[in-house]
Design a protein around this motif. Sequence first.
Motif, PDB file in Angstrom:
ATOM      1  N   ARG A  17      26.073  44.483  44.236  1.00 39.76           N
ATOM      2  CA  ARG A  17      26.712  43.336  44.883  1.00 39.76           C
ATOM      3  C   ARG A  17      26.159  42.003  44.411  1.00 39.76           C
ATOM      4  NH1 ARG A  17      26.882  43.101  51.271  1.00 39.76           N
ATOM      5  NH2 ARG A  17      27.345  45.244  50.795  1.00 39.76           N
ATOM      6  N   GLU A  18      24.868  41.897  44.264  1.00 36.49           N
ATOM      7  CA  GLU A  18      24.246  40.631  43.879  1.00 36.49           C
ATOM      8  C   GLU A  18      24.588  40.206  42.453  1.00 36.49           C
ATOM      9  OE1 GLU A  18      22.336  42.404  47.264  1.00 36.49           O
ATOM     10  OE2 GLU A  18      22.515  43.214  45.256  1.00 36.49           O
ATOM     11  N   GLU A  19      25.024  41.118  41.631  1.00 35.60           N
ATOM     12  CA  GLU A  19      25.346  40.805  40.238  1.00 35.60           C
ATOM     13  C   GLU A  19      26.852  40.791  39.961  1.00 35.60           C
ATOM     14  OE1 GLU A  19      23.059  43.239  37.595  1.00 35.60           O
ATOM     15  OE2 GLU A  19      21.241  42.913  38.761  1.00 35.60           O
ATOM     16  N   THR A  20      27.660  40.942  41.005  1.00 32.60           N
ATOM     17  CA  THR A  20      29.105  40.940  40.841  1.00 32.60           C
ATOM     18  C   THR A  20      29.599  39.540  40.500  1.00 32.60           C
ATOM     19  OG1 THR A  20      29.381  42.792  42.365  1.00 32.60           O
ATOM     20  CG2 THR A  20      31.307  41.397  41.998  1.00 32.60           C
ATOM     21  N   GLN A  21      30.433  39.458  39.477  1.00 29.10           N
ATOM     22  CA  GLN A  21      31.029  38.201  39.025  1.00 29.10           C
ATOM     23  C   GLN A  21      32.471  38.129  39.530  1.00 29.10           C
ATOM     24  OE1 GLN A  21      29.178  35.989  37.117  1.00 29.10           O
ATOM     25  NE2 GLN A  21      27.523  37.417  37.546  1.00 29.10           N
ATOM     26  N   THR A  22      33.014  36.924  39.574  1.00 25.60           N
ATOM     27  CA  THR A  22      34.387  36.723  40.020  1.00 25.60           C
ATOM     28  C   THR A  22      35.135  35.881  39.005  1.00 25.60           C
ATOM     29  OG1 THR A  22      33.645  36.709  42.318  1.00 25.60           O
ATOM     30  CG2 THR A  22      35.820  35.821  41.890  1.00 25.60           C
ATOM     31  N   LEU A  23      36.384  36.244  38.768  1.00 19.49           N
ATOM     32  CA  LEU A  23      37.252  35.391  37.969  1.00 19.49           C
ATOM     33  C   LEU A  23      38.639  35.450  38.567  1.00 19.49           C
ATOM     34  CD1 LEU A  23      39.346  36.936  35.796  1.00 19.49           C
ATOM     35  CD2 LEU A  23      37.221  37.381  34.646  1.00 19.49           C
ATOM     36  N   TYR A  24      39.418  34.428  38.251  1.00 17.73           N
ATOM     37  CA  TYR A  24      40.786  34.321  38.746  1.00 17.73           C
ATOM     38  C   TYR A  24      41.701  34.316  37.537  1.00 17.73           C
ATOM     39  CZ  TYR A  24      38.208  32.855  42.832  1.00 17.73           C
ATOM     40  OH  TYR A  24      37.310  32.805  43.868  1.00 17.73           O
ATOM     41  N   ILE A  25      42.789  35.047  37.650  1.00 24.25           N
ATOM     42  CA  ILE A  25      43.694  35.183  36.516  1.00 24.25           C
ATOM     43  C   ILE A  25      45.137  35.203  37.003  1.00 24.25           C
ATOM     44  CG2 ILE A  25      43.534  37.703  36.525  1.00 24.25           C
ATOM     45  CD1 ILE A  25      43.652  37.613  33.464  1.00 24.25           C
ATOM     46  N   GLU A  26      46.014  34.594  36.218  1.00 26.16           N
ATOM     47  CA  GLU A  26      47.439  34.596  36.555  1.00 26.16           C
ATOM     48  C   GLU A  26      48.104  35.752  35.832  1.00 26.16           C
ATOM     49  OE1 GLU A  26      51.248  31.578  36.715  1.00 26.16           O
ATOM     50  OE2 GLU A  26      49.322  30.856  35.983  1.00 26.16           O
ATOM     51  N   ALA A  27      48.862  36.552  36.597  1.00 27.44           N
ATOM     52  CA  ALA A  27      49.553  37.707  36.035  1.00 27.44           C
ATOM     53  C   ALA A  27      50.669  38.123  36.987  1.00 27.44           C
ATOM     54  CB  ALA A  27      48.576  38.859  35.825  1.00 27.44           C
ATOM     55  N   GLU A  28      51.505  39.058  36.540  1.00 28.95           N
ATOM     56  CA  GLU A  28      52.616  39.556  37.353  1.00 28.95           C
ATOM     57  C   GLU A  28      52.218  40.743  38.220  1.00 28.95           C
ATOM     58  OE1 GLU A  28      55.690  38.200  37.701  1.00 28.95           O
ATOM     59  OE2 GLU A  28      54.853  36.550  36.514  1.00 28.95           O
ATOM     60  N   SER A  29      51.161  41.483  37.808  1.00 25.67           N
ATOM     61  CA  SER A  29      50.766  42.680  38.555  1.00 25.67           C
ATOM     62  C   SER A  29      49.290  42.990  38.294  1.00 25.67           C
ATOM     63  CB  SER A  29      51.609  43.879  38.116  1.00 25.67           C
ATOM     64  OG  SER A  29      51.314  44.202  36.765  1.00 25.67           O
ATOM     65  N   LYS A  30      48.740  43.889  39.099  1.00 28.12           N
ATOM     66  CA  LYS A  30      47.363  44.335  38.897  1.00 28.12           C
ATOM     67  C   LYS A  30      47.226  45.021  37.539  1.00 28.12           C
ATOM     68  CE  LYS A  30      46.142  44.958  43.740  1.00 28.12           C
ATOM     69  NZ  LYS A  30      45.647  45.909  44.745  1.00 28.12           N
ATOM     70  N   ARG A  31      48.228  45.770  37.170  1.00 25.92           N
ATOM     71  CA  ARG A  31      48.217  46.464  35.871  1.00 25.92           C
ATOM     72  C   ARG A  31      48.116  45.464  34.723  1.00 25.92           C
ATOM     73  NH1 ARG A  31      52.410  51.112  34.693  1.00 25.92           N
ATOM     74  NH2 ARG A  31      50.867  52.157  35.954  1.00 25.92           N
ATOM     75  N   GLU A  32      48.871  44.352  34.833  1.00 23.60           N
ATOM     76  CA  GLU A  32      48.841  43.326  33.792  1.00 23.60           C
ATOM     77  C   GLU A  32      47.459  42.661  33.734  1.00 23.60           C
ATOM     78  OE1 GLU A  32      50.978  39.143  32.483  1.00 23.60           O
ATOM     79  OE2 GLU A  32      51.945  40.380  34.007  1.00 23.60           O
TER      80      GLU A  32
END
Length: 69
Positions: A17-32
């Motif tokens: 948990r302490e090393e988890t990174q986050t990013l935000y991305i634009e896409a149409e689906s989780k698969r994409e």
Amino acid sequence: MIFKVLYQEDISESPVREETQTLYIEAESKREVRKKLADRNYNIEHVQELSEDHLAYEQQSEDFTVENL
């Protein structure tokens, strides 16, 4: 749609948990999202579609930036 991705930098790392990174991305689906990130060596823990309210909350963070892939 904007997705929030929780990941570890290296696919060989166990999720910590302490090393988890986050990013935000634009896409149409989780698969994409996963397809767009396939060339990176990330250990993706979770991909979450953000509702309008959740997105508005996340945008208040100074670290909020949407990746352009």
